[in-house]
Write a protein that holds these residues in place. Structure first.
Motif, PDB file in Angstrom:
ATOM      1  N   THR A  13       0.835  -1.200   0.000  1.00 56.27           N
ATOM      2  CA  THR A  13       0.000   0.000   0.000  1.00 56.27           C
ATOM      3  C   THR A  13       0.868   1.247   0.000  1.00 56.27           C
ATOM      4  OG1 THR A  13      -0.083   0.172   2.411  1.00 56.27           O
ATOM      5  CG2 THR A  13      -1.741  -1.235   1.351  1.00 56.27           C
ATOM      6  N   ARG A  14       0.241   2.365  -0.278  1.00 53.24           N
ATOM      7  CA  ARG A  14       0.989   3.631  -0.268  1.00 53.24           C
ATOM      8  C   ARG A  14       1.622   3.910   1.090  1.00 53.24           C
ATOM      9  NH1 ARG A  14      -0.564   9.636  -2.515  1.00 53.24           N
ATOM     10  NH2 ARG A  14      -0.034  10.809  -0.662  1.00 53.24           N
ATOM     11  N   ALA A  17       4.729   1.916   1.387  1.00 46.50           N
ATOM     12  CA  ALA A  17       5.789   2.443   0.525  1.00 46.50           C
ATOM     13  C   ALA A  17       6.464   3.642   1.169  1.00 46.50           C
ATOM     14  CB  ALA A  17       5.211   2.818  -0.837  1.00 46.50           C
ATOM     15  N   ALA A  39       6.715  -5.650  -4.423  1.00 44.39           N
ATOM     16  CA  ALA A  39       5.426  -4.971  -4.460  1.00 44.39           C
ATOM     17  C   ALA A  39       4.331  -6.008  -4.685  1.00 44.39           C
ATOM     18  CB  ALA A  39       5.400  -3.928  -5.574  1.00 44.39           C
ATOM     19  N   VAL A  47       1.636   2.721  -5.625  1.00 43.27           N
ATOM     20  CA  VAL A  47       2.847   2.298  -4.919  1.00 43.27           C
ATOM     21  C   VAL A  47       4.078   2.603  -5.768  1.00 43.27           C
ATOM     22  CG1 VAL A  47       4.129   0.279  -4.104  1.00 43.27           C
ATOM     23  CG2 VAL A  47       1.739   0.594  -3.451  1.00 43.27           C
TER      24      VAL A  47
END
Length: 388
Positions: A13-14, A17, A39, A47
């Motif tokens: 997920t962001r 990251a 990833a 991402v």
């Protein structure tokens, strides 16, 4: 075999990251380490974009499993894909962060493959197994299979010890998001950035987000109506609603906000632009755990639109307030912030502490050193100094 330790860094997920990018950068500086970014595909393109803000890209990219809207199907699919990737070629350790489906799947895949699991941001607890859902359960299960627990605060460490985790397997590092958000906020904006052009630099800024699963539906709509009400009351304030990727979530909060001249609905915002916006805000209204921490890096007050939070340090310090999701409560809490002397003129110091309860910006360095200690390449690092 070159003698370097292959460390799989699982990012789905962001927020993962953002919080793991500084750890990867630090591991890249270690001669003994071979970090490999994996990833999972959980958040897809966002991402990749977030990693690129830090000059990184994933060496291994998985495809999000079908049925990703179902927590069960998502987690099962991620576990299957990650199990295969950790075995060939074999990783010497797997690093996961936080409490997402990707983190849980990465930890379980490492455990099933007898690979040491390192948990970054370990020990957060709300005390309610179903709130936040499913994150509270995920983080507890990850703790059960982790070999090294990198707790962001001493409160998180106490949670782990209370659950029976051996103190010698816990290191208090600070939170890596502080490293990330400060670095990102200092990057110069791209020339001609349309969002910055529309917002300008003069008006007081309030940053708003909403995405928690337990807030889907009516609660997020109430948050949107509260922001609409505030935008009417305070036309001199600019409100930026940073939209979630899920279109249903985005529509729910935005349905009350269209055609408001001082409300901007830019869609998902690149992380470096988001960090710059947060740094110049006077208030954040959010149900995000990460933003509670990121705002603290700049001393910005946060109204937490949830019934509880695992980030208790922000509440204890006075930087954050739990306000729930009732429209009247959110509006009243924001009004209280706005009447604070100087809050809308940009000159307020407020009753907020200067010391960030979430760390000193060196958490990633401690995380990398802890991995070195796990492999016997360096002595055990010290806990973050001065943290209570």
């Amino acid at each position: 075999m070159n003698g370097r330790r292959r460390i799989a860094i699982v990012v789905g997920t962001r927020p993962e990251a953002v919080k793991l990018a500084p750890v990867v950068q630090e591991l890249n500086r270690r001669s003994w380490a071979e970090p490999v970014l994996v990833a999972t595909g959980q958040h897809g393109e966002v991402v990749r974009d977030t990693l690129s803000c830090f000059g990184l890209c994933a060496q291994v990219e998985l495809t999000a499993p079908p049925g990703a809207d179902s927590v069960t199907e998502l987690t099962a699919g991620l576990l299957s894909g990650l199990g295969e990737r950790l075995r060939a070629p074999a990783a010497h350790a797997v690093v996961v962060q936080g409490d997402t489906a990707s983190a849980l799947a990465g930890a379980m895949a490492g455990f099933y493959s007898s690979i040491p699991v390192v948990h970054v941001e370990a020990g957060l607890r709300s005390g309610d197994l179903r709130n936040p859902f499913p994150e509270e359960a995920n983080r507890r299960m990850i703790a059960e299979v982790s070999d090294l627990h990198l707790a962001p605060t001493r409160a998180a460490r106490r949670n782990l010890v209370a659950e029976g985790v051996a103190a010698g397997r816990i290191l208090v590092t600070g939170n890596t998001v502080i490293d990330a958000v400060v670095a990102a906020s200092r990057r110069p904006p791209a020339a001609g950035d349309p969002l910055l052009h529309r917002i300008g630099n003069s008006a007081p800024l309030v940053l708003v987000t909403a995405h928690r699963r337990e807030n889907w539906g009516a609660p997020i709509r109430r948050i949107g109506r509260a922001v609409a009400s505030l935008s009417h009351q305070y036309p001199e304030v600019t409100f930026v609603v940073a939209a979630h990727m899920n279109p249903l979530v985005r529509t729910a909060i935005e349905e009350s906000l269209h055609d408001r001249p001082n409300v901007h609905l830019p869609g998902p915002i690149p992380y470096d632009a988001f960090a710059r916006l947060l740094a110049r805000s006077v208030l954040a209204i959010t149900d995000s755990g990460g933003i509670q921490e990121e705002a603290a890096a700049f001393g910005i007050p946060v109204l937490v639109t949830r019934d509880n939070t695992e980030r208790t340090e922000g509440i204890d310090s006075g930087l954050a307030r739990l306000v729930g999701t009732q429209e009247s409560e959110i509006v009243a809490a924001a009004e209280k912030e706005f009447v604070r002397e100087g809050a809308l003129s940009g000159t307020a110091n407020g009753p907020y502490p200067r010391r960030n309860p979430y760390g000193d910006g060196r958490a990633a360095r401690r995380c990398a050193a802890a991995c070195g200690w796990l492999f016997g390449h360096s002595p055990r690092p010290s806990d973050i100094p001065g943290e209570r």
